[in-house]
Design an enzyme around this catalytic site. Structure first.
Site, PDB file in Angstrom:
ATOM      1  N   HIS A 127       0.813  -1.207   0.000  1.00 40.39           N
ATOM      2  CA  HIS A 127       0.000   0.000   0.000  1.00 40.39           C
ATOM      3  C   HIS A 127       0.857   1.272   0.000  1.00 40.39           C
ATOM      4  CE1 HIS A 127      -3.231  -2.842   0.546  1.00 40.39           C
ATOM      5  NE2 HIS A 127      -2.629  -3.297   1.637  1.00 40.39           N
ATOM      6  N   GLU A 164      -1.272   0.374   8.084  1.00 40.92           N
ATOM      7  CA  GLU A 164      -0.522  -0.736   7.501  1.00 40.92           C
ATOM      8  C   GLU A 164       0.557  -0.223   6.557  1.00 40.92           C
ATOM      9  OE1 GLU A 164      -1.172  -4.594   4.551  1.00 40.92           O
ATOM     10  OE2 GLU A 164      -2.852  -3.234   4.969  1.00 40.92           O
ATOM     11  N   HIS A 219       3.191  -6.935   4.373  1.00 41.65           N
ATOM     12  CA  HIS A 219       1.847  -6.487   4.745  1.00 41.65           C
ATOM     13  C   HIS A 219       1.578  -6.785   6.213  1.00 41.65           C
ATOM     14  CE1 HIS A 219       0.008  -5.698   0.702  1.00 41.65           C
ATOM     15  NE2 HIS A 219       0.985  -6.502   0.309  1.00 41.65           N
ATOM     16  N   GLU A 301       1.937 -11.561   5.626  1.00 40.54           N
ATOM     17  CA  GLU A 301       1.072 -10.815   6.540  1.00 40.54           C
ATOM     18  C   GLU A 301       1.667 -11.016   7.932  1.00 40.54           C
ATOM     19  OE1 GLU A 301      -1.386  -8.924   5.761  1.00 40.54           O
ATOM     20  OE2 GLU A 301      -2.293  -9.620   3.883  1.00 40.54           O
TER      21      GLU A 301
END
Length: 337
Positions: A127, A164, A219, A301
């Protein structure tokens, strides 16, 4: 259950893989990693050091997470709980500030000699902190081979507003510093300098153009409270349009297994108790960053930002340094194994 009775990860299948991989792929390594245990005992990892040439002696890492709940497939979870690195429900981006921020270290200047000399690693910070200011741009769909998906999303955040995107960029900076110290050339997909994105297809293209020996997308998840732990996302075997992951499925799985093993060893975090059935591994065919990659690539993650216990780790600079070290050790083990 005794440690010796834990089942092991199945070896990455060799059948059907090309006899000679492109030069950018490293020489295959022999790896035997124990499963991150069945549901109910998440958080332990055994490494068969003898089968792995006796290097990087394993430890059985006690979980800092709560006991795992029975594993559930993504299809059995409510939509709000789905793990989706490229499609999380938008949430507040929060402040880009974070405890103990790590300064960016530009990938320039001479590289030291080390075990990764001559290797190229692409690091993809998930992101972009300014995506929320460019919703029209990130909402446009792009081709991911098996269909179309939004260019990017805002990602998730902790309840206190730690985004995040801030987390992933901080860990990426730390990871770059470690990898460069071992001689690797590190290429970022972005370094927070862009107004938004890049889109998921461009992230994959950056790794492809760099002829990366390994690529990792960093992430943190946005799932329900009580869902805890990390998981590594591996590319499924997909073929459609511009997507053909068949050459990278095997090496990507090896990369993911190595990262999962070292991540739990260094951070002492548990494998996810809600994705992957306690293995810490999940295979996906709906992520453009994986579908369009032509180099070994995985997503990690690192934890669930919406769970208070995981959030306490993710917002701690010392823990983020451990996360970066665990990822780096897995990459090094994969490339120098």
């Amino acid at each position: 259950m005794s440690k010796g009775s834990f089942p092991r990860f199945p070896r990455s299948p060799r059948a059907g893989r090309p006899a000679r991989r492109p030069a950018r792929f490293r020489t295959p390594v022999v790896v035997t990693v124990a499963a991150l245990i069945p549901a109910g005992v998440a958080g332990w990892l055994l490494w068969d050091a003898e089968a792995d040439g006796g290097k990087k002696a394993p430890v059985a890492a006690a979980s800092s997470a709560s006991p795992a709940s029975p594993g559930r497939s993504p299809a059995s979870r409510a939509p709000s709980q789905l793990s989706s690195p490229e499609g999380k429900a938008p949430s507040a981006s929060g402040s880009p500030g974070a405890p103990d921020p790590s300064p960016a270290a530009a990938d320039d200047g001479p590289l030291p000699d080390g075990p990764l000399k001559g290797k190229v690693v692409v690091v993809d910070p998930g992101h972009n902190i300014r995506n929320s200011e460019h919703t029209a741009e990130i909402d446009r769909s792009v081709d991911i081979g098996t269909g179309r998906k939004e260019c990017d999303t805002t990602g998730t955040s902790t309840d206190d507003g730690y985004a995040e995107a801030s987390f992933s960029l901080d860990v990426a900076h730390r990871l770059r510093t470690i990898l460069r110290s071992q001689g690797a050339k590190v290429v970022f997909t972005h370094d927070g300098e862009r107004p938004y994105g890049p889109c998921v297809d461009e992230r994959a293209a950056i790794g492809n153009r760099a002829h990366a020996d390994a690529a990792v997308s960093v992430h943190a998840d946005g799932s329900a409270v009580g869902n805890r732990g990390f998981h590594v996302i591996l590319p499924a075997s997909v073929k459609g349009g511009r997507a053909d992951t068949s050459p990278i499925v095997g090496p990507s799985k090896e990369l993911g297994v190595r990262i999962a093993g070292h991540f739990v060893r260094v951070t002492r975090s548990a494998a996810s108790n809600y994705i992957g059935g306690g293995t810490g591994l999940d295979t996906r065919g709906d992520l453009g960053g994986l579908n369009l990659s032509t180099v070994p690539k995985v997503f990690i993650e690192c934890g669930n930002m919406r769970d208070p216990q995981d959030a306490a780790l993710l917002t701690d600079g010392a823990w983020r340094q451990k996360a970066a070290q665990g990822i780096a050790d897995g990459i090094t083990d994969f490339l120098d194994g």
